[in-house]
Write a protein that holds these residues in place. Structure first.
Motif, mmCIF file in Angstrom:
data_model
loop_
_atom_site.group_PDB
_atom_site.id
_atom_site.type_symbol
_atom_site.label_atom_id
_atom_site.label_comp_id
_atom_site.label_asym_id
_atom_site.label_seq_id
_atom_site.Cartn_x
_atom_site.Cartn_y
_atom_site.Cartn_z
ATOM 1 N N ALA A 103 0.825 -1.275 0.051
ATOM 2 C CA ALA A 103 -0.019 0.183 0.133
ATOM 3 C C ALA A 103 0.867 1.143 0.128
ATOM 4 C CB ALA A 103 -0.926 0.122 1.183
ATOM 5 N N LEU A 106 1.062 2.917 -3.547
ATOM 6 C CA LEU A 106 -0.307 3.064 -4.184
ATOM 7 C C LEU A 106 -0.282 4.258 -4.992
ATOM 8 C CD1 LEU A 106 -3.086 2.023 -1.740
ATOM 9 C CD2 LEU A 106 -2.554 0.763 -3.754
ATOM 10 N N MET A 109 0.859 3.459 -8.431
ATOM 11 C CA MET A 109 0.078 2.421 -9.070
ATOM 12 C C MET A 109 -1.022 3.160 -9.598
ATOM 13 S SD MET A 109 0.099 -1.016 -7.328
ATOM 14 C CE MET A 109 0.725 -0.814 -5.506
ATOM 15 N N GLY A 110 -1.541 2.512 -10.678
ATOM 16 C CA GLY A 110 -2.814 3.038 -11.369
ATOM 17 C C GLY A 110 -3.980 2.383 -10.584
ATOM 18 N N PHE A 111 -5.179 2.562 -10.884
ATOM 19 C CA PHE A 111 -6.450 1.944 -10.103
ATOM 20 C C PHE A 111 -6.454 0.381 -10.522
ATOM 21 C CE2 PHE A 111 -10.719 0.119 -10.375
ATOM 22 C CZ PHE A 111 -10.855 0.266 -9.267
ATOM 23 N N SER A 114 -3.646 -1.445 -8.854
ATOM 24 C CA SER A 114 -3.787 -1.832 -7.410
ATOM 25 C C SER A 114 -4.650 -2.676 -7.275
ATOM 26 C CB SER A 114 -3.913 -0.420 -6.773
ATOM 27 O OG SER A 114 -4.928 0.305 -7.466
ATOM 28 N N LEU A 115 -5.646 -2.870 -8.294
ATOM 29 C CA LEU A 115 -6.916 -3.697 -7.906
ATOM 30 C C LEU A 115 -6.424 -5.220 -8.103
ATOM 31 C CD1 LEU A 115 -10.071 -4.164 -7.660
ATOM 32 C CD2 LEU A 115 -10.060 -4.133 -9.960
ATOM 33 N N SER A 117 -3.345 -6.225 -8.061
ATOM 34 C CA SER A 117 -2.270 -6.413 -7.069
ATOM 35 C C SER A 117 -2.891 -7.165 -5.701
ATOM 36 C CB SER A 117 -1.675 -5.373 -6.625
ATOM 37 O OG SER A 117 -0.451 -5.764 -5.862
ATOM 38 N N LEU A 118 -4.199 -6.733 -5.627
ATOM 39 C CA LEU A 118 -5.051 -7.421 -4.321
ATOM 40 C C LEU A 118 -5.119 -8.943 -4.597
ATOM 41 C CD1 LEU A 118 -7.997 -4.897 -3.721
ATOM 42 C CD2 LEU A 118 -5.996 -5.596 -2.193
ATOM 43 N N PRO A 121 -0.195 -10.202 -5.597
ATOM 44 C CA PRO A 121 0.481 -9.080 -5.445
ATOM 45 C C PRO A 121 1.860 -8.932 -6.504
ATOM 46 C CG PRO A 121 0.138 -10.513 -3.463
ATOM 47 C CD PRO A 121 -0.262 -11.151 -4.699
#
Lengths: 253, 256, 281
Positions: A103, A106, A109-111, A114-115, A117-118, A121
């Motif tokens: 985090a 973040l 990272m773009g949206f 980051s999505l 990566s959830l 990772p």
């Protein structure tokens, strides 16, 4: 990153600011420790220096730019260049360590990244590296709520190591660590910061650690800077003035 | 002597409130029975008793032929899919609502005020008969319910994690994904599972207005007075509801 | 605390394969369910459907408000309330005795002094009755209504009975829970003195529990009003029946007027029930 605070009054309650008319200059790459009794305004100072709290009066300049006259989008870009590590490690309980540490990146990272990566990772190696420096590499895929208080604090500090920030604002980084661990952790943080040229502003309860590792000590009491000295010039007289009679000077050795 | 007075006055007003509300309730009950044309003499006659007995006897002989059971199985899957998909869709919309936050309470109230069955019959006008309209009807009503629960769950979260990320330049959407959502997730999941239990019941009856699933079979066979077949459908509905309740209970316990 | 002392294996996400599998399976399940429900977002933007929907939506405003229709709405709204009220009262009358029989505190055989010849019988009766209550409340009221419309014909009687049946199951369960959680000492004392089950209930248990019973029943009455609207859809009369007819006739103005009245009714019932329950809080 260079910090200049001029004529600053600030606090969570605008009607009764905690900091009053405070002036402070910190040069790029400097490492400064804030000490002082509880409620002196240490946390407020960190938040206001990190553009997380708007001052009631006065200006906050980072690298010469006024942080509160710029557009909010620009301010977010500035925030992306700094890292605030709050005192009690604020990590969602069920999050995994790897996600919690990631985090810190973040803002870079773009949206969609980051999505994704959830689920899978990214930058695992860098995360593991940061954790290894604080001796918690084996917790990489552990859930945050399964860690001890000390481990959680180190995970939260690993965010600083991973983030590309040029300014670290760290609130009580050692509160949950035992003394020998505390020294190790602060050793790592200060040496990495030195190597990267990152500016560090950190608050401490442990006066001895602050004096041992930081070249500049800021004594804050009742919202004002009481002294701004090199550690070797901070003696029992200064500390008594800072803490009143509350302090056990035996801590100082 | 002055002190006890307010207490006595309170007790007296409470007593009178009870008398008044008892009176209101009793007159409501009397007016209800008086105004409704219940044809009770006809209902309580021997003839109607015999008819009811025949009806019940036929219901007690469920149709268990393999071909029919196959059709029931299809309708069961359809009902399960309607309730699950409707709930998932509502959960997704509920998350969007909770992310948007401001001004979302009133529209949620309207969505949940209108029962699933009314939504379904409205949607059937535009979409035609079938389970798609039923699924959307469930999703709309459930969005109203979950949207409000989610909003409340997010409003009661500690701010720490979100603050730390916002302070380091993360966007609101990223803060939602990395701080607020993981904080709230167990509670959201438990709300959603409860709603799923509710929706399997709703999905089983939506078919009555033509929105597919077990309900549609039930009303079809009842319309033809095929009571044995209707009884099979009811039995399967009961089993399906029990299975979903159990599954949801297991999942919720694993969350907690 | 040295840099880079990393065992390579530690970089493998132990939950990675499970997560991937879970994601793939969930996706597959969603696709399958979309197939089962004939899920077709294209239908939402289909021009023909949109024309119908727009036509209908345009008709929603203004809500119909001529005197004749208003009078009819008022009449049907009252009928909805009356069905709910009568159904709840019947449910209460069925649930009370059932709950008394199910409650263990009131069991005479549970008292040490009195031996019965068939000790298993009371337990079997209790369990059987519990099962019956479960059955009554597990079948949705709409299904009961569908059955009853066939059995006793169209009209409010079917609605009243459907609510009475479903709600007696719900009320019976909760009544029994209320009885079980009450202080059993006064009742047991009465039973020991030779009082019968009914006397023990009337003088020992009921006085303690009456407020809670009334309060819960009023709450259920509020739910029954919503149920009663829905039951109208299968021909039990009331607002629901009007809504169903108006939708079928594409009368948008009537539909919007009816839905407004319905929401108003629910809000009113909610307020009334809150007020009544406060009297017995």
């Amino acid at each position: 990153m260079r910090i200049e605070l001029n004529g600053l009054s600030a606090g969570p309650d605008a009607a009764r600011p905690i900091l009053t008319n405070l002036n402070l200059q910190i040069g790029s790459g400097e490492q400064v420790a804030i000490i002082g009794p509880s409620g002196a305004g240490k946390t407020t100072l960190l938040h206001v220096a990190g553009l997380a709290l708007a001052p009631v009066q006065g200006t906050v300049r980072l690298d010469g730019e006024d942080g509160w006259t710029m557009r909010s989008g620009t301010r977010r870009q500035w925030r992306a260049r700094l890292l605030i590590a709050p005192q009690a490690p604020p990590l969602p309980p069920r999050q995994r360590v790897v996600t919690a540490v990631l985090a810190a990146r973040l803002a870079q990272m773009g949206f969609w990244r980051s999505l994704a990566s959830l689920i899978a990772p990214r930058d695992l190696e860098a995360v593991a590296q940061a954790l290894a420096q604080l001796d918690v590499a084996d917790k990489l895929f552990e859930r945050v709520d399964r860690l001890s208080g000390g481990e959680r604090q180190r995970v939260s500090l690993a965010r600083a190591l991973l983030s590309p920030a040029r300014l670290w604002l760290i609130d009580e980084p050692l509160s949950a660590l035992d003394p020998s661990r505390a020294r190790q952790v602060i050793e790592v943080l200060t040496s990495v910061a030195r190597a990267r040229g990152v500016t560090v502003l950190a608050s401490f309860h442990q006066v001895d650690v602050a004096l041992a590792f930081f070249p500049r000590i800021l004594g804050v009491r009742a919202g004002k800077v009481l002294f701004d000295l090199a550690p070797e010039r901070v003696g029992p007289a200064e500390l008594r003035a800072l803490y009143g009679n509350d302090i056990a000077l035996g801590d100082l050795k | 002597m002055k002190r006890p007075a307010p207490v006595d006055a309170g007790a007296a007003s409470e007593r009178s409130l009870r008398w008044i509300s008892s009176g209101v309730l009793l007159s409501l009950v009397a007016a209800s029975f008086w105004s409704l044309d219940l044809r009770s003499s006809e209902l309580l006659s021997l003839d109607s008793a015999r008819r009811l007995a025949d009806f019940a006897a036929e219901l007690l002989h469920p149709d268990l032929q393999a071909a029919f059971l196959g059709k029931v199985a299809d309708a069961t899957l359809e009902t399960l899919a309607m309730s699950t998909l409707g709930t998932l869709l509502a959960a997704l919309l509920g998350l969007l609502v909770a992310f948007q936050r401001r001004l979302m309470h009133p529209p949620m109230a309207v969505l949940r005020a209108i029962p699933e069955l009314v939504w379904a019959s409205l949607l059937l006008v535009a979409l035609g008969l079938g389970p798609f309209a039923g699924t959307l009807a469930l999703a709309l009503h459930t969005t109203g319910v979950l949207g409000r629960l989610y909003l409340e769950a997010f409003e009661n979260l500690p701010d720490g994690p979100a603050f730390a990320l916002t302070a380091s330049g993360a966007s609101p959407a990223q803060v939602f994904l990395y701080a607020r959502l993981p904080q709230a997730l167990p509670q959201l999941a438990s709300y959603t599972l409860y709603r799923w239990e509710n929706n399997i019941r709703a999905a089983a009856v939506l078919g009555v207005v033509g929105a597919g699933g077990l309900g549609q079979m039930l009303s079809f066979h009842l319309g033809l007075f095929q009571l044995g077949k209707a009884s099979t459908v009811i039995l399967v509905t009961l089993i399906l509801v029990a299975v979903v309740d159990a599954a949801s209970g297991v999942l919720r316990r694993r969350l907690g | 605390m040295s840099r880079g002392a990393l065992p390579v294996t530690s970089l493998h996400d132990p939950q990675g394969p499970g997560r991937l599998l879970g994601a793939v399976l969930s996706l597959a399940a969603v696709v399958w369910m979309m197939h089962l429900t004939e899920f077709d977002p294209a239908a939402l933007v289909d021009p023909a459907n949109q024309r119908t929907a727009l036509h209908f939506a345009a008709g929603l405003f203004p809500p119909t408000h001529d005197a004749g229709f208003l009078r009819m709405m008022l009449q049907e709204t009252w009928r909805t309330v009356a069905i709910a009220t009568a159904g709840t009262v019947l449910a209460m009358l069925l649930a009370l005795p059932a709950a008394v029989l199910v409650t263990r505190v009131l069991s005479l055989s549970a008292l040490g002094g009195r031996a019965t010849r068939k000790p298993w019988l009371p337990r079997a009766v209790r369990q059987g009755l519990r099962l019956l209550l479960v059955l009554l409340r597990s079948v949705p009221e709409l299904v009961w209504a569908l059955l009853l419309v066939r059995a006793v014909g169209l009209g409010p009687a079917a609605g009243v009975l459907a609510i009475a049946i479903t709600y007696s199951g719900m009320l019976g369960k909760v009544y029994a829970e209320i009885f079980e959680s009450a202080d059993s000492a006064p009742t047991v004392a009465l039973l020991h003195q030779g009082a019968g089950r009914v006397q023990g209930f009337l003088y020992g248990l009921l006085p303690q529990c009456s407020d809670e019973l009334i309060s819960y029943t009023v709450y259920r009455w509020e739910c029954a009003i919503r149920s009663s609207v829905v039951l109208g859809f299968v021909g039990a009369g009331g607002l629901g029946q009007l809504i169903e007819q108006s939708i079928r006739m594409f009368a948008g103005g009537e539909v919007s007027a009816l839905i407004l009245v319905f929401i108003l009714l629910v809000v009113l019932a909610d307020a009334t029930s809150a007020l009544l329950r406060r009297a017995w809080a």
